[in-house]
Design an enzyme around this catalytic site. Structure first.
Site, PDB file in Angstrom:
ATOM      1  N   ASN A 115     -12.195  -3.617  -0.257  1.00  0.00           N
ATOM      2  CA  ASN A 115     -11.206  -3.212   0.648  1.00  0.00           C
ATOM      3  C   ASN A 115     -10.587  -3.908   2.370  1.00  0.00           C
ATOM      4  O   ASN A 115     -11.389  -4.804   2.291  1.00  0.00           O
ATOM      5  CB  ASN A 115      -9.939  -2.207   0.481  1.00  0.00           C
ATOM      6  CG  ASN A 115      -9.127  -1.919   1.764  1.00  0.00           C
ATOM      7  OD1 ASN A 115      -8.285  -2.996   1.874  1.00  0.00           O
ATOM      8  ND2 ASN A 115      -9.506  -1.367   2.556  1.00  0.00           N
ATOM      9  N   GLU A 116     -12.135  -3.128   2.890  1.00  0.00           N
ATOM     10  CA  GLU A 116     -12.468  -3.819   3.872  1.00  0.00           C
ATOM     11  C   GLU A 116     -13.298  -2.875   4.596  1.00  0.00           C
ATOM     12  O   GLU A 116     -13.941  -2.137   5.514  1.00  0.00           O
ATOM     13  CB  GLU A 116     -10.574  -2.706   5.088  1.00  0.00           C
ATOM     14  CG  GLU A 116     -10.797  -3.279   6.618  1.00  0.00           C
ATOM     15  CD  GLU A 116     -10.253  -2.644   7.173  1.00  0.00           C
ATOM     16  OE1 GLU A 116      -9.202  -3.429   7.472  1.00  0.00           O
ATOM     17  OE2 GLU A 116      -9.666  -1.687   7.651  1.00  0.00           O
ATOM     18  N   GLU A 172       0.969  -1.682   0.049  1.00  0.00           N
ATOM     19  CA  GLU A 172       0.322   0.267   0.388  1.00  0.00           C
ATOM     20  C   GLU A 172       0.664   1.046  -0.254  1.00  0.00           C
ATOM     21  O   GLU A 172       1.426   1.477   0.532  1.00  0.00           O
ATOM     22  CB  GLU A 172      -0.701   0.552   1.108  1.00  0.00           C
ATOM     23  CG  GLU A 172      -1.389   1.175   0.924  1.00  0.00           C
ATOM     24  CD  GLU A 172      -2.557   1.171   2.435  1.00  0.00           C
ATOM     25  OE1 GLU A 172      -4.029   2.081   1.699  1.00  0.00           O
ATOM     26  OE2 GLU A 172      -2.760   0.057   2.641  1.00  0.00           O
TER      27      GLU A 172
END
Length: 644
Positions: A361-362, A34
């Site tokens: 993603n999350e 990231e």
């Protein structure tokens, strides 16, 4: 009569090397990338100039006006939004006197790392509004103001043209700066002012920083997950990561403010942007270079739920879904397809063999479930072979985790992405986490994890041996349950010592150097020694999951015909152990032992002591089918032994 202390009696472990419990996927241990902590711009992307195209919100951020020997002039930011919205700003420098020098300097990313004897490639896109004799003097300055490299460029065209020059640095400096002087009366417009070392990863022009990519290659990772992380989502949808804007001509990749630039009040970084010089093409090629399966993660129509939580209405989701379909075509399509042809035109006719893709993603909640359904149907209808990674939220338990876990299991989802940033004790206590998971359910991707020495997101977290040892213990549980867990990656990956936002991190670097943490060496040892199949390693008929502070797993490598034992002693007392192994021949043989340990659980690696906690190799004479070894306190050992 003397009675031996029970503490010194070896504990006996049995290994049935012929009883395969589970296959270990080649993707088992990988890398999570990231762009946080200056990981891309200012890090692995080797560009040395900050704000090279003047697209930061403060258009001259990173730059300072300079003059010497009586030089005079002015600098104007030119807005060309209507003409080039993706690269909307240039600068015009107008020199008003033939005497002296006038120009500007660039500070780089917390300075520029320059190496003596290295060749540097300077480039600039320039035009002269009218014919004049203005020339550009390029200089590298040390922190003390000494000139340590120089070159001259003379723009000749009234149209935009790229100019290049190479020169050799005469000194090593970690806080250098770049000066661009104009000599002669007249005006010049400049854009894309750039400086790269010639020696990048695989010596690709305008490429990646070689030492940092080498550290990834040295892990032999099974996969590379990119581009994040929360930057996939963005603080709002306008600032989400859009892969199509990260490929093609470098000066047409639209700059974007990095969502980490102001996330933490204790570590603000208002000058943190994304130039996308490291874009999806570079990610795919890097994965290929280091032998890793590519694992891209795409926005699913949701901004970061910790920030705005902005949502795309379901009836407006088509462009987001199309981006996913087009990405698969870009990675795998032939030259007869639109996006496959583009990949070939960009220099890579061979497909990248994309097999797995993350949707969101999350994310969590019903909004995620609704969008996941739409994405999954579209992807599976067209590309049924692509496995989809699905988020079960930011926590390893709780209401949202349970809701998503239950939903995805009912939907027979492919892979569930579990995240855990917890204290070292949590990792020790959860080595059995996957022992009772449904063996026929979705596979698990331990997508983000790291032991936190203080607290989640604390700036005081350390990459100490206590955390790394706890992670090693936990990873024995991942490997022992390889029929459930198919992928795992530590996060975050990189951190610049002068530009980080989050700790702890796997690899630390400055402008010239880098080092692996104790956590890095744990990850590396598991990856290099994963084997192909798990076999039983038992003590008194039970798996070794923390008894006497010990954790262990065993595997065989069918390709090399070796047995691999991983053993963690998390306690303060040495553990004399005996491994009784079937499947090895009688007679004397030599085992290879790799030891990672420190007597001090607070020990950390640093630039002064980059390998304070690092693997030490040795050999061990084995007689017959018994391996005898003492595992020191606070130690992780890997033992490799030839089978029959």
């Amino acid at each position: 009569m003397l009675v031996a202390n029970a503490q010194t009696q070896p504990k006996v472990y049995t290994i049935a090397s012929g009883q395969v419990k589970a296959h270990i996927e080649p993707t088992m241990y990988g890398i999570f990338f990231e762009d946080i902590n200056l990981a891309a711009d200012g890090g692995v992307y080797a560009e040395l100039v900050k704000n090279r195209s003047f697209e930061f919100d403060s258009h001259l951020a990173g730059w300072q006006q300079q003059q010497k020997a009586g030089g005079k002039g002015g600098i104007e930011v030119v807005d060309r939004t209507n003409e080039r919205p993706e690269n909307a700003h240039t600068i015009k420098i107008d020199v008003s006197d033939n005497a002296g020098y006038f120009g500007l300097s660039n500070e780089g990313f917390r300075g520029m790392g320059i190496k003596k004897g290295e060749t540097y490639s300077f480039s600039v896109t320039a035009r002269k509004p009218v014919a004049n004799a203005v020339s550009l003097l390029v200089e590298l300055h040390s922190a003390k103001g000494l000139v340590i490299g120089t070159a001259i460029i003379t723009p000749t065209s009234t149209d935009w043209k790229k100019y290049n020059v190479k020169f050799v640095a005469t000194a090593t400096e970690d806080k250098a700066s770049l000066y661009v002087w104009l000599k002669g009366k007249g005006a010049v417009e400049l854009d894309m002012i750039s400086l790269f070392p010639q020696h990048t990863w695989k010596n690709r022009p305008a490429g990646l920083r070689a030492d940092l990519v080498q550290k990834l290659a040295d892990m032999k990772p099974g996969f590379l997950r990119f581009p994040g992380g929360c930057i996939v989502e963005g603080r709002d949808l306008a600032n989400r990561y859009q892969w199509k804007k990260s490929i093609g001509d470098i000066d047409k990749r639209e700059n974007l403010i990095n969502r980490w630039n102001m996330e933490f009040k204790h570590r603000p970084a208002p000058d943190y942007y994304q130039t996308f010089g490291l874009g999806f093409m570079e990610y795919f090629m890097t994965a290929e270079d280091i032998g890793a399966t590519p694992l891209p993660i795409l926005n699913c129509g949701m901004a970061c739920q910790y920030n705005t939580g902005q949502l795309v209405p379901l009836d407006q989701l088509d462009p987001y879904v199309q981006d996913a379909l087009d990405l698969i075509e870009f990675a795998n399509g032939g030259p007869d397809t639109k996006w496959g042809k583009l990949r070939a035109d960009l220099g890579h006719p061979k497909p990248f063999n994309l097999k797995v893709l993350g949707v969101g993603n999350e994310q969590w909640g019903e909004q995620y479930i609704a969008r996941w359904k739409i994405f999954t149907k579209a992807i599976k209808d067209k590309y049924p072979y692509v496995k989809i990674v699905s988020s079960v939220g930011p926590s390893p338990n709780g209401e949202e985790f349970t809701r998503l876990d239950k939903f995805f299991r009912a939907e027979h989802a492919d892979i569930l992405d579990e995240h855990y940033y917890q204290a070292p004790k949590w990792f020790l206590d959860n080595a059995t986490r996957y022992d009772n998971y449904d063996r026929k359910g979705p596979k698990i991707f331990a997508g983000e994890y790291a032991a936190q020495s203080v607290a989640i997101a604390s700036p005081d977290n350390k990459n100490n041996w206590d955390c790394a040892l706890a992670e090693a213990a936990f990873m024995t549980g991942l490997e022992r349950n390889a029929d459930v867990v198919s992928m795992a990656s530590y996060a975050p990956l990189f951190a610049h010592v002068d530009g980080w936002q989050w700790t702890p991190d796997l690899i630390w670097f400055d402008n010239l150097r880098s080092y692996g943490t104790p956590n890095y060496y744990v990850q590396q040892l598991f990856s290099l020694n994963k084997g192909t199949d798990v076999v039983p390693l038992l003590k008194d008929g039970e798996m070794v999951t923390g008894q006497d502070g010990c954790y262990a797993t065993a595997s065989i490598d069918k390709s090399t015909k070796e047995l691999i034992i991983k053993f963690v002693n998390s306690g303060a007392t040495a553990q004399p152990v005996v491994f009784k192994i079937d499947g090895v021949s009688a007679g004397k043989k030599t085992a290879v032992v790799t030891t990672l340990r420190s007597a001090d659980k607070a020990a950390v690696n640093s630039f002064k002591a980059p390998k304070l906690v690092s693997p030490v190799a040795s050999t061990l004479l084995v007689n017959g089918k018994t391996v005898k070894v003492t595992v020191e306190p606070y130690t992780f050992k890997v033992i490799r032994l030839k089978l029959n």
